[in-house]
Design a protein around this motif. Structure first.
Motif, PDB file in Angstrom:
ATOM      1  N   ALA A  26      23.864   1.781 -15.829  1.00 37.10           N
ATOM      2  CA  ALA A  26      22.564   2.447 -15.949  1.00 37.10           C
ATOM      3  C   ALA A  26      22.559   3.782 -15.222  1.00 37.10           C
TER       4      ALA A  26
ATOM      5  N   ALA B 108      21.756   7.221 -17.110  1.00 36.72           N
ATOM      6  CA  ALA B 108      20.621   8.017 -16.647  1.00 36.72           C
ATOM      7  C   ALA B 108      21.053   9.418 -16.235  1.00 36.72           C
TER       8      ALA B 108
ATOM      9  N   ALA C 140      19.440   3.035 -12.947  1.00 39.63           N
ATOM     10  CA  ALA C 140      18.756   4.096 -13.692  1.00 39.63           C
ATOM     11  C   ALA C 140      17.893   4.942 -12.758  1.00 39.63           C
TER      12      ALA C 140
END
Lengths: 173, 303
Positions: free
Chosen positions: A18, A22, B138
């Motif tokens: 992730a 991102a 993230a």
């Protein structure tokens, strides 16, 4: 205990994945012009680069127009701002690059000229740049065509009446 | 009712196992042909209907004892009975306080329940770790990375047209207008402030001979500054093949390439050879192009 260890591994893998996604998405962020422009490259930067090469540029509000004439041959590029009804953004949504009065002695310069604009959206991807350049070389030597490369539409048209050849590059919708 | 041959009896002989429930043993019917149909057992689980003297079956009414019973074989008479016919669960007379056996299937249940709990906990942990890791990763990626909004322009390819290519290399206005045309040939030149629509040159100069040929010969010079000559174009209307026209074109080529002694002779020779036809060449960064009609020779930068 085993479950905790496996969970920790999954946590780390998911986190790393992730994080990478991102980061790439953030670097390619084009939200400032509605995903409709050349990412990360302001129109002013491109104009300054062209002026540094001796091209003359003028702000036409909807677009910047740059040109260079060498003898009878004219190199023109219109860099369109990204925008909607009310707002304009200082990023490039479309490029129209044309060569007027080209001849056999200007083929190499004409190809390098158009290739530079065509590579702007893919400037960090050498394989795509090479692919676009190969396609452009074929079209400049021929009659022109249309193609799509990674969400960008490329059109090369040859106009006998104006003795010109033109590249249009815009975001594919 | 009496048990059919081969079916087991309880230890006290008061009940027999019919495969599903313990049935009370009744007095045998009188000898002779049967005059009534088989007795219908009372519905299971309704002691009131079974009568006070009939003990409730100690085993659930559902399931087959031989398949579902978890109990081991017992020795003695019971064992003999079981060997003689269908197996029956251990008999527990009513009111003896013997432990009631657990229903069939109750034995493995704790192990299955434990496995299910383990699977659920593992799956939940993995899903939670995946989601949490994704969120944390993230968030970290977005927080630590700034969007690239002002990247530098990519470098230009080697043949990308540049502004300095706009001018004839090493050619100056003086070199053409003063040294060649005015001083050596007594030509007269007039400046023009109008720009050239074809080349975009900011200024122009037209030079003509001082004698009678002034109406038939001319040289146009377009430039942005004294040392920024964009193009030079000679025109001669004295007829294709005429010596003055050939000489004009040769001298023009010689003048434009004069900074390079080697190339000026080459350029002069080319112009003299091609003065009466359409031809094009590039020598020393200068593109020379001749035309028979109109009879001209033009010099622009070679790209």
């Amino acid at each position: 205990m085993v479950v905790v260890a496996v969970g920790l591994v999954v946590f780390l893998i998911a986190g790393a994945g992730a994080y990478a996604v991102a980061r790439i998405d953030r670097e390619q962020d084009t939200k400032y012009c509605g995903h409709d422009c050349v990412p990360g490259l302001s129109i002013g930067t491109v104009v300054e680069a062209l002026q540094g090469q001796g091209h003359t540029c003028a702000d036409k509000r909807l677009f910047w127009s740059c040109e260079l004439r060498i003898g009878r041959v004219r190199f023109e590029a219109d860099l369109f701002r990204a925008g909607n009804v009310t707002d304009f953004y200082e990023y490039i949504s479309k490029v129209e690059a044309r060569i007027i009065n080209p001849d056999s002695t200007t083929a190499a310069a004409g190809l390098d000229y158009m290739s530079w604009f065509a590579m702007l959206p893919h400037r960090d991807d050498p394989s795509t740049v090479k692919k676009v350049g190969g396609w452009l070389a074929e079209q400049i030597a021929g009659d022109g065509d249309i193609t799509y490369v990674l969400d960008w539409e490329y059109t090369v048209e040859r106009n006998a009446n104006t003795r010109s050849i033109e590249l249009t590059m815009k975001r594919r919708h | 009712m009496a048990a059919p041959p081969g079916w087991p009896y309880s230890p006290d002989g008061r009940f027999w196992w019919d495969g599903a429930t313990w049935q009370p043993v009744q007095a045998p019917p009188p000898p002779g042909p049967a005059t009534h149909g088989p007795s219908v057992p009372p519905p299971p689980g309704t002691p009131a209907q079974q009568g006070l003297n009939v003990p409730p079956p100690p085993w659930p009414a559902t399931g087959h004892p031989s398949a579902a019973s978890p109990w081991p074989h017992t020795p003695g008479a019971q064992s003999a009975q079981q060997h003689a016919g269908p197996q029956a669960p251990p008999y527990a007379p009513p009111g003896t306080g013997a432990p009631t056996p657990a229903p069939s299937g109750a034995g493995p249940r704790p192990r299955r329940t434990g496995t299910a709990v383990f699977v659920l906990v593992t799956a939940g942990t993995l899903i939670a770790a995946l989601a949490l890791g994704g969120l944390v990763g993230a968030a970290a990626g977005l927080a630590t990375t700034e969007p690239v909004t002002d990247a530098p322009a990519p470098s230009f390819p080697g043949r990308f047209p540049m502004g300095k290519q706009r001018y004839l290399p090493k050619v100056t206005l003086n070199m053409v207008a003063v040294n060649w045309l005015q001083a050596a040939n007594s030509w007269r030149c007039t400046r023009s402030t109008a720009s050239d629509p074809l080349t975009g040159a900011k200024m122009g100069m037209i030079c003509r001979p001082g004698d009678a040929t002034r109406l038939h010969m001319s040289v146009y010079i377009w430039y942005d500054g004294p040392d920024k000559v964009v193009s030079v174009k000679a025109r001669c209307d004295l007829g294709v093949g005429s010596k003055p026209c050939t000489s004009l074109f040769s001298m023009m080529a010689d003048t434009l390439l004069s900074p390079d002694r080697t190339l000026r002779g080459q350029a002069e020779a080319w112009a003299g050879k091609n003065a009466d036809k359409a031809a094009v060449t590039a020598i020393g960064g200068v593109r020379l192009e001749t035309s028979a009609r109109p009879h001209t020779m033009e010099a622009v930068p070679a790209i």
